[in-house]
Design a protein around this motif. Sequence first.
Motif, short mmCIF file in Angstrom:
data_model
loop_
_atom_site.label_atom_id
_atom_site.label_comp_id
_atom_site.label_asym_id
_atom_site.label_seq_id
_atom_site.Cartn_x
_atom_site.Cartn_y
_atom_site.Cartn_z
N HIS A 113 0.86 -1.19 0.00
CA HIS A 113 0.00 0.00 0.00
C HIS A 113 0.89 1.24 0.00
N ASP A 173 1.06 5.25 0.02
CA ASP A 173 0.30 6.46 0.39
C ASP A 173 0.92 7.72 -0.17
N HIS A 198 -2.61 4.76 -3.12
CA HIS A 198 -3.69 5.53 -2.49
C HIS A 198 -3.35 7.01 -2.65
N MET A 212 -3.86 10.67 -2.10
CA MET A 212 -4.49 11.72 -1.28
C MET A 212 -3.97 13.03 -1.84
N ASP A 264 -8.65 1.07 5.68
CA ASP A 264 -7.34 1.70 5.86
C ASP A 264 -7.34 2.63 7.07
ZN ZN Z 1 -3.65 4.66 2.68
#
Ligand code: ZN
Length: 229
Positions: free
Chosen positions: A34, A36, A72, A74, A185
């Motif tokens: 994962h 980020d 992911h 953001m 998450d």
């Molecule tokens: Zn995440």
Amino acid sequence: NKQFVIAPSILSADFACLGKEVQDVLLAGADWIHFDVMDNHYVPNLTIGPLVCEAIRPYAIKDGQPAMIDVHLMVEPVDRLVPDFAKAGANLISFHPEASPHVNRTLNLIRDQGCQAGLVLNPATPLHHLDHTLELLDLVLLMSVNPGFGGQSFIPSTIEKIAQVRAKLDQYQAETGRHIRLEVDGGIKVDNIAQIAKAGADTFVAGLAIFGKDNYTTVIDAMRVELGK
Ligand code: ZN
Ligand code: DX5
């Protein structure tokens, strides 16, 4: 295994030796990586981008095959970064619907780049974002903390929300035969993973709970025991 996926968040890994961390955690039994991505705009923190994704790509190998890099995002805006991450070797790209003015366009862009696509819902983001998007989704990512930082506590009201999304996805699968993953998450650890799975999650991100420990195998094994697998 296919049913339950454990996706360690490298946010809590040692960035000075990220390739080794990725290798080690996959060897320890993790399924996905994962990744980020925070931009100091959509969230008040700044992390890593496509260059780092490209750098870890050769280390993200499991059983001789490329392991999923689960990106992911953001970030806001989203679209400009999608081709860069696809080129950097991302397999799945998820973004927050409120960070993109044309959600359908962004989902199609991700798929056109050859990646799987996911939508991320924050703890207070309503489920109606799933109403006209399911056919373009491979995964729904439910945040169980507010995005921006690793090591936060799991927000208990997420459990109810997981169950609601599970019901939606089950109904969708019954109608179409298509399976969409449900990933959770934030704040997941050995102590609460069973409850999160019971509510309907099948894919689990964990940052600090894994990378904060010396022995990754021990934690991941303990998580699998909790998952009954
Ligand atoms: Zn995440
Ligand atoms: C939060 C990130 C998460 C987080 C998970 O904004 O999206 O992936 O790093 O880390 P833990 O498991 O430490 O909450």
